[in-house]
Design a protein around this motif. Structure first.
Motif, PDB file in Angstrom:
ATOM      1  N   GLY A 125      81.246  53.447  63.774  1.00  0.00           N
ATOM      2  CA  GLY A 125      80.486  53.344  65.011  1.00  0.00           C
ATOM      3  C   GLY A 125      80.081  54.695  65.569  1.00  0.00           C
ATOM      4  N   GLN A 126      79.067  54.695  66.447  1.00  0.00           N
ATOM      5  CA  GLN A 126      78.534  55.957  66.958  1.00  0.00           C
ATOM      6  C   GLN A 126      79.515  56.684  67.866  1.00  0.00           C
ATOM      7  N   ASP A 127      80.332  55.953  68.619  1.00  0.00           N
ATOM      8  CA  ASP A 127      81.321  56.616  69.472  1.00  0.00           C
ATOM      9  C   ASP A 127      82.343  57.366  68.615  1.00  0.00           C
ATOM     10  N   VAL A 128      82.798  56.722  67.554  1.00  0.00           N
ATOM     11  CA  VAL A 128      83.754  57.359  66.646  1.00  0.00           C
ATOM     12  C   VAL A 128      83.090  58.551  65.965  1.00  0.00           C
ATOM     13  N   LEU A 129      81.844  58.378  65.560  1.00  0.00           N
ATOM     14  CA  LEU A 129      81.092  59.462  64.923  1.00  0.00           C
ATOM     15  C   LEU A 129      80.998  60.668  65.854  1.00  0.00           C
ATOM     16  N   GLN A 130      80.623  60.445  67.105  1.00  0.00           N
ATOM     17  CA  GLN A 130      80.489  61.555  68.046  1.00  0.00           C
ATOM     18  C   GLN A 130      81.823  62.261  68.272  1.00  0.00           C
ATOM     19  N   ASN A 131      82.877  61.487  68.442  1.00  0.00           N
ATOM     20  CA  ASN A 131      84.205  62.084  68.626  1.00  0.00           C
ATOM     21  C   ASN A 131      84.614  62.894  67.398  1.00  0.00           C
TER      22      ASN A 131
END
Length: 466
Positions: free
Chosen positions: A306-312
């Motif tokens: 997911g994008q949130d995990v990617l950003q983190n």
């Protein structure tokens, strides 16, 4: 270790007994094969014998019973001439393969749907490999990273669902992996390199293409399209019906991922959406790292991250040791260890990433010196020259760049730190990016970089970068 069961009950010749070769011997033996090991280096042969393997001069044995020759990637397969072991194998009709081919066969036998990400390119593949491995760990995968980045692939844990193998591959390794079939294949870029081992850039590019062309059904090929070789490769993959994600850091794309003003964007069906923000991530500074990050982001999304995990994951990526590594800060001065910058092309990436640079350069010079870096000279406030190349680099810098011949790294660090702080610049950077090999003063670039880190962290008032 990954036991190689595909050669159980068969005899396999292994030539080249360095790290990956010896790991191949252990993996084949664990899977039930008989191994006959050889090397042109007597010390390597002795180490294999001490490890319990049968060794022989493979010039003087019958090849009739060998099922395969497992060749270390450093041994010439085709150019400038094929190694004598390769000629022996061809005469006997014995296939010549490498350790990653053994991994691919084992994965197909036991866990064909286990995630397998393979990365290649002329530049940036180590950073991209490490970044993808970091992202998959943040996403909760059991992550195994190896290949050209350092750990022999057969020394990793075996493929299984829930475990991802993230593997950096050189052109030499691809050449020895005829059935390469990653679930995600990444080709970052192609520029002239290793022509001595491939004959022509056309052959070199064709070898690189095989990594993304071989992606298994349902998988994803990710191709950086900022050079002509890769644009043509992406077009061929499209025509062949492959799922292709194009990546650019130079131009917007109608379909694919591109970077604009520090943001990774995805274009599809006439619309675009934000994928991730790169601004403020020190370990991913510079246009070259933007490409690495965009390719890693495309791989993560292809794997369902997911994008949130990617950003983190992007924000927490520490970077690679000795490659644009932020080793400390004192006031407004940032200290960056880019000891891996062993030629002018690599150093260009570092110089392009900062504007007020106190540059430590030099060592054992390579052909061309630093003449190709003149466009970056306005960014350099002063240069501190060390090693054998100091006089040559001084001549190139001339009156365009203030400089001193420091001779040794400890003097260069002391002077650069003092003068960067005294400059009053708000974003001063003391940058070790030598544009040279280390061999005149250090055994390798890792030792040189570790020495720089040690010297910087011993300076009064230096704090870790957070």
């Amino acid at each position: 270790m990954i036991p190689i069961t595909s050669f159980a009950g068969k005899t396999v010749a292994v030539f080249g007994l360095g790290g990956s070769g010896l790991a191949s011997c252990h993996a084949l033996k664990a899977g039930g094969a008989e191994v006959i090991a050889g090397d042109d280096n007597a010390d390597n042969v002795a180490k294999a014998a001490q490890a319990g393997f049968v060794t022989a001069d493979l010039r003087n044995v019958s090849w009739a019973n060998f099922a395969a020759l497992v060749l270390a990637p450093g041994v010439p397969l085709t150019h400038p001439v094929a190694h004598w072991s390769v000629l022996k194998a061809r005469e006997a009709g014995v296939e010549v393969i490498g350790d990653i081919e053994l991994f691919c066969r084992e994965r197909r036998r036991h866990a064909p749907d286990a995630p397998f990400v393979a990365i290649t390119g002329t530049n940036g593949k180590s950073t991209t490999t490490a970044l993808i491995a970091h992202l998959t760990k943040v996403a909760g995968y059991d992550t195994q990273m190896g290949g050209n980045i350092g750990t022999a692939i057969l020394s990793l844990e075996p493929p299984r669902m829930g475990r991802v193998h993230v593997v950096e591959m050189s052109s030499y390794q691809i050449d020895l992996t005829p059935s390469l079939d990653p679930s995600v294949g990444i080709l970052l870029n192609v520029s002239e390199d290793h022509i001595d081992r491939h004959g022509t850039i056309e052959h070199y590019a064709a070898v690189k293409e095989r990594l993304v062309a071989g992606v298994q059904p349902g998988g994803t090929s990710i191709v950086g399209v900022d050079d002509g070789w890769c644009r043509d490769i992406a077009d061929r993959l499209d025509r062949a019906g492959k799922k292709v994600e194009r990546i650019s850091v130079k131009n917007p794309l109608a379909s694919g991922f591109y970077v604009e003003h520090g943001t990774v964007l995805r274009a599809s069906g006439g619309a675009r959406s934000e994928v991730a923000m790169l601004g403020g991530i020190g370990s991913l500074r510079g246009l070259h790292n933007a490409q690495n990050a965009a390719c890693a982001a495309a791989a993560a999304l292809a794997m369902g991250i997911g994008q949130d995990v990617l950003q983190n994951g992007l924000r927490s990526f520490p970077g690679l040791a000795h490659r644009m590594e932020q080793v400390g800060r004192r006031g407004n001065v940032l200290f960056v260890n880019d000891s891996k910058g062993t030629n002018a092309d690599a150093t260009a990436h570092a110089l392009s990433s900062f504007t007020d640079i106190f540059w430590i350069a030099g060592g054992k010079a390579k052909a061309g010196g630093i003449t190709s870096l003149t466009s970056f000279f306005p960014r350099i406030r002063k240069a501190y020259l060390i090693g054998e190349a100091a006089q040559e680099f001084s001549g190139t810098l001339g009156r365009d760049v203030p400089h001193e011949i420091s001779q040794t790294l400890d003097i260069a660090v002391e002077h650069a730190a003092r003068e960067a702080e005294a400059s009053g610049l708000t974003d001063a950077v003391v940058l070790l990016s030598p544009a040279c090999a280390s061999f005149d003063q250090y055994r390798n670039f890792e030792i040189r970089g570790a020495k720089f880190r040690e010297l910087v962290q011993a300076l009064p008032g230096v704090k870790p970068v957070v």
